[in-house]
Design a protein around this motif. Structure first.
Motif, PDB file in Angstrom:
ATOM      1  N   PHE A 178       4.035   1.182  18.965  1.00 24.73           N
ATOM      2  CA  PHE A 178       5.244   1.318  18.160  1.00 24.73           C
ATOM      3  C   PHE A 178       4.891   1.486  16.684  1.00 24.73           C
ATOM      4  N   GLN A 179       3.934   0.688  16.202  1.00 26.54           N
ATOM      5  CA  GLN A 179       3.517   0.792  14.802  1.00 26.54           C
ATOM      6  C   GLN A 179       2.929   2.171  14.513  1.00 26.54           C
ATOM      7  N   MET A 180       2.180   2.714  15.457  1.00 28.60           N
ATOM      8  CA  MET A 180       1.596   4.045  15.275  1.00 28.60           C
ATOM      9  C   MET A 180       2.687   5.110  15.195  1.00 28.60           C
ATOM     10  N   GLU A 181       3.709   4.990  16.060  1.00 33.05           N
ATOM     11  CA  GLU A 181       4.830   5.927  16.025  1.00 33.05           C
ATOM     12  C   GLU A 181       5.554   5.849  14.680  1.00 33.05           C
ATOM     13  N   GLN A 182       5.812   4.634  14.216  1.00 36.62           N
ATOM     14  CA  GLN A 182       6.516   4.447  12.947  1.00 36.62           C
ATOM     15  C   GLN A 182       5.699   5.006  11.782  1.00 36.62           C
ATOM     16  N   LEU A 183       4.400   4.813  11.831  1.00 33.72           N
ATOM     17  CA  LEU A 183       3.528   5.307  10.774  1.00 33.72           C
ATOM     18  C   LEU A 183       3.611   6.830  10.663  1.00 33.72           C
ATOM     19  N   GLU A 184       3.679   7.509  11.791  1.00 29.60           N
ATOM     20  CA  GLU A 184       3.752   8.972  11.786  1.00 29.60           C
ATOM     21  C   GLU A 184       5.077   9.469  11.223  1.00 29.60           C
ATOM     22  N   MET A 185       6.123   8.667  11.343  1.00 33.48           N
ATOM     23  CA  MET A 185       7.440   9.093  10.867  1.00 33.48           C
ATOM     24  C   MET A 185       7.646   8.842   9.376  1.00 33.48           C
ATOM     25  N   LEU A 186       6.868   7.938   8.792  1.00 27.49           N
ATOM     26  CA  LEU A 186       7.047   7.592   7.378  1.00 27.49           C
ATOM     27  C   LEU A 186       6.602   8.731   6.468  1.00 27.49           C
ATOM     28  N   PRO A 187       7.362   9.004   5.415  1.00 26.24           N
ATOM     29  CA  PRO A 187       6.944  10.035   4.458  1.00 26.24           C
ATOM     30  C   PRO A 187       5.859   9.509   3.526  1.00 26.24           C
ATOM     31  N   TYR A 188       5.046  10.424   3.007  1.00 26.07           N
ATOM     32  CA  TYR A 188       4.033  10.033   2.026  1.00 26.07           C
ATOM     33  C   TYR A 188       4.740   9.433   0.816  1.00 26.07           C
ATOM     34  N   GLY A 189       4.124   8.431   0.219  1.00 26.93           N
ATOM     35  CA  GLY A 189       4.715   7.757  -0.936  1.00 26.93           C
ATOM     36  C   GLY A 189       5.453   6.480  -0.552  1.00 26.93           C
ATOM     37  N   SER A 190       5.667   6.267   0.741  1.00 25.27           N
ATOM     38  CA  SER A 190       6.318   5.029   1.191  1.00 25.27           C
ATOM     39  C   SER A 190       5.415   3.846   0.870  1.00 25.27           C
ATOM     40  N   GLU A 191       6.027   2.708   0.601  1.00 25.83           N
ATOM     41  CA  GLU A 191       5.258   1.500   0.318  1.00 25.83           C
ATOM     42  C   GLU A 191       5.286   0.601   1.544  1.00 25.83           C
ATOM     43  N   GLN A 248       0.847  -1.184   0.000  1.00 28.65           N
ATOM     44  CA  GLN A 248       0.000   0.000   0.000  1.00 28.65           C
ATOM     45  C   GLN A 248       0.887   1.240   0.000  1.00 28.65           C
ATOM     46  N   VAL A 249       0.593   2.187  -0.886  1.00 31.02           N
ATOM     47  CA  VAL A 249       1.330   3.446  -0.927  1.00 31.02           C
ATOM     48  C   VAL A 249       0.758   4.343   0.162  1.00 31.02           C
ATOM     49  N   LEU A 250       1.631   4.907   0.987  1.00 28.14           N
ATOM     50  CA  LEU A 250       1.185   5.753   2.085  1.00 28.14           C
ATOM     51  C   LEU A 250       0.757   7.126   1.558  1.00 28.14           C
ATOM     52  N   THR A 251      -0.504   7.425   1.757  1.00 29.06           N
ATOM     53  CA  THR A 251      -1.066   8.735   1.408  1.00 29.06           C
ATOM     54  C   THR A 251      -1.718   9.281   2.670  1.00 29.06           C
ATOM     55  N   GLU A 252      -2.220  10.495   2.584  1.00 24.16           N
ATOM     56  CA  GLU A 252      -2.895  11.080   3.742  1.00 24.16           C
ATOM     57  C   GLU A 252      -4.087  10.202   4.161  1.00 24.16           C
ATOM     58  N   LYS A 253      -4.848   9.762   3.157  1.00 25.66           N
ATOM     59  CA  LYS A 253      -6.023   8.924   3.418  1.00 25.66           C
ATOM     60  C   LYS A 253      -5.627   7.588   4.036  1.00 25.66           C
ATOM     61  N   SER A 254      -4.619   6.923   3.461  1.00 18.64           N
ATOM     62  CA  SER A 254      -4.228   5.614   3.986  1.00 18.64           C
ATOM     63  C   SER A 254      -3.605   5.733   5.375  1.00 18.64           C
ATOM     64  N   ARG A 255      -2.913   6.845   5.634  1.00 20.97           N
ATOM     65  CA  ARG A 255      -2.348   7.058   6.975  1.00 20.97           C
ATOM     66  C   ARG A 255      -3.479   7.173   8.000  1.00 20.97           C
ATOM     67  N   GLU A 256      -4.518   7.920   7.650  1.00 22.49           N
ATOM     68  CA  GLU A 256      -5.662   8.065   8.556  1.00 22.49           C
ATOM     69  C   GLU A 256      -6.340   6.723   8.791  1.00 22.49           C
ATOM     70  N   GLU A 257      -6.508   5.937   7.721  1.00 16.71           N
ATOM     71  CA  GLU A 257      -7.151   4.628   7.843  1.00 16.71           C
ATOM     72  C   GLU A 257      -6.323   3.682   8.711  1.00 16.71           C
ATOM     73  N   LEU A 258      -5.009   3.678   8.506  1.00 18.11           N
ATOM     74  CA  LEU A 258      -4.150   2.808   9.307  1.00 18.11           C
ATOM     75  C   LEU A 258      -4.143   3.246  10.772  1.00 18.11           C
ATOM     76  N   SER A 259      -4.109   4.550  11.002  1.00 18.99           N
ATOM     77  CA  SER A 259      -4.148   5.056  12.384  1.00 18.99           C
ATOM     78  C   SER A 259      -5.442   4.636  13.067  1.00 18.99           C
ATOM     79  N   ALA A 260      -6.554   4.746  12.351  1.00 19.13           N
ATOM     80  CA  ALA A 260      -7.848   4.343  12.908  1.00 19.13           C
ATOM     81  C   ALA A 260      -7.853   2.838  13.209  1.00 19.13           C
ATOM     82  N   LYS A 261      -7.274   2.058  12.304  1.00 17.48           N
ATOM     83  CA  LYS A 261      -7.206   0.603  12.501  1.00 17.48           C
ATOM     84  C   LYS A 261      -6.369   0.275  13.738  1.00 17.48           C
TER      85      LYS A 261
END
Length: 130
Positions: free
Chosen positions: A77-90, A11-24
Motif C-alpha cells: 500500500f505504501q508503495m502504491e501511495q508513493l507512486e501516486m504522490l507528486p514531486y515536491g510533496s512533503e 522529506q521532500v519527494l524528488t525523483e531520487k528520494s522516490r527511488e530510495e523509498l521504493s528500494a527501501k
C-alpha cells in the motif's frame, strides 16, 4: 536552561528520494518474505520432532506468518501511495529529539509549537517554526 523537544523531519519527494523509498520498501518486503519462509521451515522442522502438539504449533506459526503478511500488504500500500504522490510533496520521515535553549521572557507557546526540518535529497532545505 535547555529542554529536550521533539522535532519532526520531513522529506521532500524528488525523483531520487522516490527511488530510495521504493528500494527501501522492496527491501523490507523481501525481508518479510524471508521471515515467512524461515518460519515455515522451522515449523516443518519442529513438526518432525513430534515434541509439540501439531495443532498448537501450526496455530502459533500461522499467527506469526499472518502478521508478516499483513506487514507486506501495508508495504504494498505504501508503495502504491508513493507512486501516486507528486514531486515536491512533503513526507514525514521521522521525529528526533533536540535540545532547545529557553530563558526567562521566551514565549512558551512558541517554544511548545515545535519545529520542522525539511530535507531535500539529504540536504536540509528549511527549518520551520510550527
Amino acid at each position: 536552561m535547555k529542554i529536550i523537544q521533539t522535532v519532526t523531519v520531513k522529506q521532500v519527494l524528488t525523483e531520487k528520494s522516490r527511488e530510495e523509498l521504493s528500494a527501501k520498501y522492496r527491501k523490507t518486503k523481501q525481508q518479510l518474505q524471508k521471515e515467512c519462509d524461515q518460519l515455515l521451515f522451522e515449523m516443518k522442522k519442529l513438526e518432525r520432532t513430534k515434541k509439540y502438539s501439531a495443532a498448537a504449533l501450526k496455530a502459533q506459526f500461522d499467527k506469526e506468518i499472518e502478521l508478516r503478511k499483513e506487514k507486506m500488504k501495508l508495504v504494498d500500500f505504501q508503495m502504491e501511495q508513493l507512486e501516486m504522490l507528486p514531486y515536491g510533496s512533503e513526507l514525514k520521515d521521522q521525529d528526533i529529539q533536540a535540545l532547545v535553549d529557553i530563558k526567562v521572557g521566551d514565549s512558551w507557546e512558541e517554544i511548545m509549537s515545535g519545529k520542522t526540518i525539511i530535507v531535500k535529497d539529504g540536504i536540509i532545505e528549511e527549518i520551520r517554526e510550527r
